[in-house]
Structure formats: structure tokens, C-alpha cells
Design an enzyme around this catalytic site. Structure first.
Site: not given
Ligand code: LLP
Length: 446
Positions: A388, A288-291, A328, A359-360, A332
Site C-alpha cells: 500500500y 487472500e493476504p495482501g499486506r 499512509r 506542500c502540506e 491512517y
Molecule cells: N481481500 C479483500 C476483499 C480486501 O478488501 C483486502 C484489503 C484484502 C483481501 C487484503 O487485505 P490485507 O491482507 O492486505 O490486509 N490501504 C490500506 C489497506 C486497505 C485494505 C483494503 N482491503 C492500508 O494502507 O492500510
């Protein structure tokens, strides 16, 4: 330079065949720009590397990275599944007509209402995090007279960092039940005994922005070891293994993403090898890729305002966005690269720091970057902002959230309208007694 980015003869940055300087004239700044061709290409690369090559696999997009109705349509058209983690993400998917059977619902504290909504929507799988949730789900399914297919969130005890992984860490996590404590096996037992759920498989996710393929190989081994433990102890077969997301992407020099097909071969190869070694059926493998799907397709455009030279210390270049549209760096210490969109062919001349307008003091987008001579009115394009950023944006300082524009083949279309000042007060309510008598301000309407 990602995807369809090019430099035009005028020396302007173009994305999806659109001149970014023209985009700014039309839509203003800050502006999130999403490169549709690039987005679709990455989806197709995932589809080819996993689902086309290994029919017993599925790629589901982690919608938390970047999501809205148009994005849901693109993911549906590219034949991927979808990971949602809230009623709001599920609502967006359903409103976009996303095929419900391809939706997986995650989360460590789903409400009763969210669970009922998921059941009513007939989604594909609920990923159950803990015994409390299992009990709620069992009741809700009984009420709805439905059987629901579930995966269980397992904590494999692997903590992955960008540059290392630690085998024993991460038992101290709010997500899932740990193999090491025996609680994971207990939850498997409970799920198997529950009348209204079908235990289809297991899920884990070891972290985000990971470049080490070894972390994923190791995760696959640990999870297959647990599948074997389940078989030996309970006589239960596990049909599906979801190994989560977390594949690293390019933000800055030195980032070296692993090619998607390499990931696929390592992950699926390891699962198959382990199955053979342990005499198990090869489960369906889900990732399950997001980023890695949305990040490099996104660029944020800003207009430069004030420029402040502190002799011998730093040159601050302020843009008209900041931590509201990209929290971010502040959260981070994330690093970004940028180019000056209206002088994309000019050589770097000075070291500057890009600051936002909140204002930070911590509202910095980039601490040190070499850029051409900066002038007020320049357009700054910050790359790799497709994941994100929009999804974590806020109205801090009552700054309206920027629009999102989808570009492709010279065409630019708004997919999320920019917020207005009106939007900012839409949900504000003033109890009558707070108005001063006779003041006409009352005409502020909801
Ligand atoms: N599956 C689960 C259960 C997750 O918790 C996440 C991300 C993903 C898949 C997707 O992960 P990815 O492929 O996007 O790395 N806000 C943070 C990232 C938090 C990720 C949380 N979970 C940032 O901006 O770096």
C-alpha cells in the site's frame, strides 16, 4: 531488520546482498526496494501452511497491496492465486501471463466493461458483491454464452480492529450483503436461481492489519453458521469459503504478527470443527493476504535534505519523498521505523521527525524517532513499505513516482521505471486556443 537485511562491514544497510548506498548511487532516491528472497519466502510459508498441509485450501494474493508485471510473475511462480479488484489489476495479471483460472475478481461496483473483460479472460471466479452486479453478470454471461463460477460477498457483521473485534458492527458497510438483515440469504437465493452463474461459495473480509486470531476464528464460525442456514433454508450446499485477508504485519515496536501456520491451523481447524458439528461437508477454504505477503519485503530509500532545529520543540529532517510515495501516515496515522542506511551501525543520538517534501504540514513520514546524528546527504531507509505504498502513490505536487527495484543475491533490477517529468505531462492536452499566437511552446508534444 526484515528478510535479507544486514549491516555491512562499512556500516551500510544491505538488502538482498546489495549495498543500499550503492543502490542510491545507481538508481537515485526516493527508491522502493523489494527483497525478492524475503517475498518468495513469505509466499512459500503461506503455501506450506495452507495448500501443502490442507489440499482443500488456496492462498490468493491480494494484488492491491503491491502489483506490477514482475510481481505477478513471482506470485504465479510461487503457485498462489490472485485477487484483483479492477480492470487494471486484471489487465496487469493477464499481460504477465498469470494463469486465469487462479484469478478472483472482487469489487463493490464493477463496471459492465470490467465484467465482460473478466468473462472474456476466463478467470476462475467473480466475487459478486450485490444483486445489481448479479443481474449485470447474468446478462453478460448470457451474451458471451458462458457460465461463470461465482462467490458471493457476505457481510458477517464482524468489525475487526487491531486490538479488538466487535461482533455486531459493520452492517453499515459498502461491501457485500449482511447476514443479519436477511439480504445475504436473499442474494444466495437469487444467485442459485440465475441460469448463467454457478454459485460455488461465499466470501467475506473483516478488515486489515489484524493481530487477533480470535477475530478470524469467530469469522469462520459465523460464516459456517451461515452455510448451515443456507443448507437448512434452501437445501443448497456451499463448496467454497473465502475468508479474506487482513493478517497483521510488523511495522513498529509492539506489533506481534501471528505466525502463518498458526493462522492456518486455527482457520482450517475451526471450519472443520464447525462442519462436523453441523453435519456439513468441509468446504474448500480460501484466504487472500495482501499486506502480509509484500509489506516487510519493501523498504523505501530517501536522501536527507534540509534539517531544521526548532529549539525545545522539534528537529525536522526532510527527505526527498513523502506523502506522494507513502500516503499512509497522513491517511491512517500509520507508524514506521527507519534506519540511516549509510550509518546503519551508529547509535541513536537525537530525536527527530521525518518530513516529506510536499506542500502540506501533514506530510510527515515519522513523527518521533531516535536516530544517529543526521546530516544532509544521509540515506534514510524506511522499513515495511512494500504494501500500500507504491500501489497508493500519487503525483501530488507533480512529483514523479519513484522506481521499484528488485534485489536478490547481490543483483538489483528495475521492475518499475521511475517516472520522468515527461511522464507527468504525457496525458496533458492543451486546446489550440490556449496557446498564445506565435509562441513556439506548441512543440510540447503528446
Ligand atoms: N481481500 C479483500 C476483499 C480486501 O478488501 C483486502 C484489503 C484484502 C483481501 C487484503 O487485505 P490485507 O491482507 O492486505 O490486509 N490501504 C490500506 C489497506 C486497505 C485494505 C483494503 N482491503 C492500508 O494502507 O492500510
Amino acid at each position: 531488520m526484515h528478510g535479507t537485511m544486514q549491516i555491512s562491514q562499512k556500516g551500510h544497510l544491505t538488502i538482498g546482498g546489495c549495498d543500499t548506498v550503492e543502490l542510491v548511487k545507481e538508481f537515485g532516491t526516493p527508491l522502493y526496494v523489494m527483497d525478492e528472497e524475503h517475498l518468495r519466502n513469505v509466499c512459500r510459508e503461506y503455501y506450506q501452511a495452507f495448500m501443502a498441509k490442507y489440499p482443500q485450501s488456496e492462498v490468493i494474493y491480494a494484488s492491491k497491496a503491491f502489483f506490477n508485471l514482475a510481481m505477478a510473475r513471482i506470485i504465479a511462480q510461487e503457485k498462489l492465486g490472485l485477487d484483483v479488484v479492477s480492470g487494471g489489476e486484471l489487465y496487469t495479471a493477464m499481460k504477465a501471463g498469470f494463469p486465469a483460472e487462479r484469478i478472483y475478481f472482487h469489487g463493490n461496483n464493477k463496471s459492465q466493461e470490467e465484467i465482460e473483460y473478466a468473462l472474456k479472460s476466463n478467470i476462475g471466479r467473480i466475487v459478486v458483491d450485490n444483486p445489481h452486479e448479479l443481474a449485470i453478470l447474468e446478462d453478460a454471461a448470457e451474451k458471451c454464452k458462458k457460465k461463470i463460477k461465482i462467490l458471493l460477498r457476505i457481510q458477517p457483521g464482524i468489525e475487526a480492529h487491531t486490538h479488538e473485534y466487535i461482533k455486531t458492527g459493520q452492517i453499515d458497510s459498502k461491501f457485500g450483503m449482511a447476514i443479519a438483515t436477511g439480504q445475504a440469504l436473499d442474494m444466495v437465493k437469487m444467485a442459485y436461481a440465475a441460469k448463467n452463474v454457478d454459485l460455488e461459495g461465499l466470501h467475506c473480509h473483516i478488515g486489515s492489519q489484524i493481530f487477533e486470531i480470535e477475530s478470524f476464528r469467530h469469522t469462520a464460525e459465523v460464516m459456517m453458521g451461515f452455510v448451515k442456514q443456507i443448507k437448512d433454508n434452501l437445501g443448497i450446499g456451499i463448496a467454497e469459503l473465502n475468508l479474506g485477508g487482513g493478517f497483521g504485519v510488523y511495522y513498529k515496536e509492539g506489533d506481534q504478527p501471528v505466525p502463518i501456520n498458526e493462522f492456518a491451523d486455527v482457520i482450517l481447524g475451526t471450519v472443520a470443527q464447525q462442519a462436523e458439528k453441523m453435519g456439513l461437508q468441509i468446504p474448500k477454504v480460501i484466504i487472500e493476504p495482501g499486506r502480509s505477503i509484500s509489506c516487510t519485503a519493501g523498504t523505501t530509500l530517501y536522501t536527507v535534505g534540509s534539517i531544521k532545529h526548532i529549539p525545545g520543540i522539534r528537529n525536522y529532517v526532510a527527505v526527498d519523498g513523502g506523502m506522494g510515495d507513502n500516503p499512509r501516515p497522513a491517511l491512517y496515522q500509520a507508524k514506521y521505523e527507519a534506519i540511516v542506511a549509510n550509518k546503519a551501525d551508529a547509535s541513536p543520538e537525537e530525536m527527530v521527525s521525518i518530513t516529506g517534501k510536499c506542500c502540506e504540514s501533514g506530510d510527515m513520514l515519522i513523527w518521533d524517532i531516535n536516530l544517529p546524528k543526521m546530516e544532509s546527504g544521509d540515506i534514510l531507509a524506511v522499513a515495511s513499505t512494500g504494501a500500500y505504498n507504491y500501489s497508493m502513490s500519487s503525483n501530488y505536487n507533480r512529483l514523479p513516482r519513484p522506481a521499484v527495484v528488485l534485489v536478490d543475491n547481490g543483483k538489483a533490477e528495475i521492475i518499475v521505471a521511475g517516472e520522468t517529468y515527461e511522464d507527468l505531462i504525457r496525458n496533458d492536452v492543451v486546446p489550440e486556443r490556449l496557446w498564445d499566437n506565435g509562441k513556439q511552446l506548441r512543440t510540447v508534444s503528446r
